[in-house]
Design a protein around this motif. Structure first.
Motif: not given
Length: 106
Positions: A24-49
């Motif tokens: 039941g958590f709401r979130f926004t998922r954004l594609p992102s890239t790591g700086g160390f290995l330059k590999s694919g990441n996802s950044t989850f942004i969540m507003g949580v009580e």
């Protein structure tokens, strides 16, 4: 209310997304890239009580796992030239918990 920014490897992002929706958590998922290995990441942004922060972090922890990966030493230490592969630990989740001054939903 707090905002959780969770940066996870793409390998773990689908499982995390499934578990967050299930719990039941709401979130926004954004594609992102790591700086160390330059590999694919996802950044989850969540507003949580405030009282649900620990539960959200447990979900993230259960879905995101560290693993070892081999990279060439020149990738890790460019000044060393081409060399044998070096074992590095990747994965898991990096979470930032930030205060939220105001939350509005339209």
């Amino acid at each position: 209310m707090k905002m959780i920014l969770a940066i996870v490897q793409d390998k773990d992002s689908q499982q995390l997304q499934t578990k967050l929706v299930k719990d039941g958590f709401r979130f926004t998922r954004l594609p992102s890239t790591g700086g160390f290995l330059k590999s694919g990441n996802s950044t989850f942004i969540m507003g949580v009580e405030e009282e649900k922060i620990d539960a959200a972090l447990e979900v993230i922890k259960s879905a995101c796992h560290t693993r070892t990966q081999y990279v060439t030493s020149s990738f890790v230490l460019p000044e060393s030239g081409i060399g044998d592969p070096v074992e590095v630990q990747v994965g898991g989740a990096t979470c930032f918990i930030l205060p939220v001054d105001k939350f509005v939903r339209f």
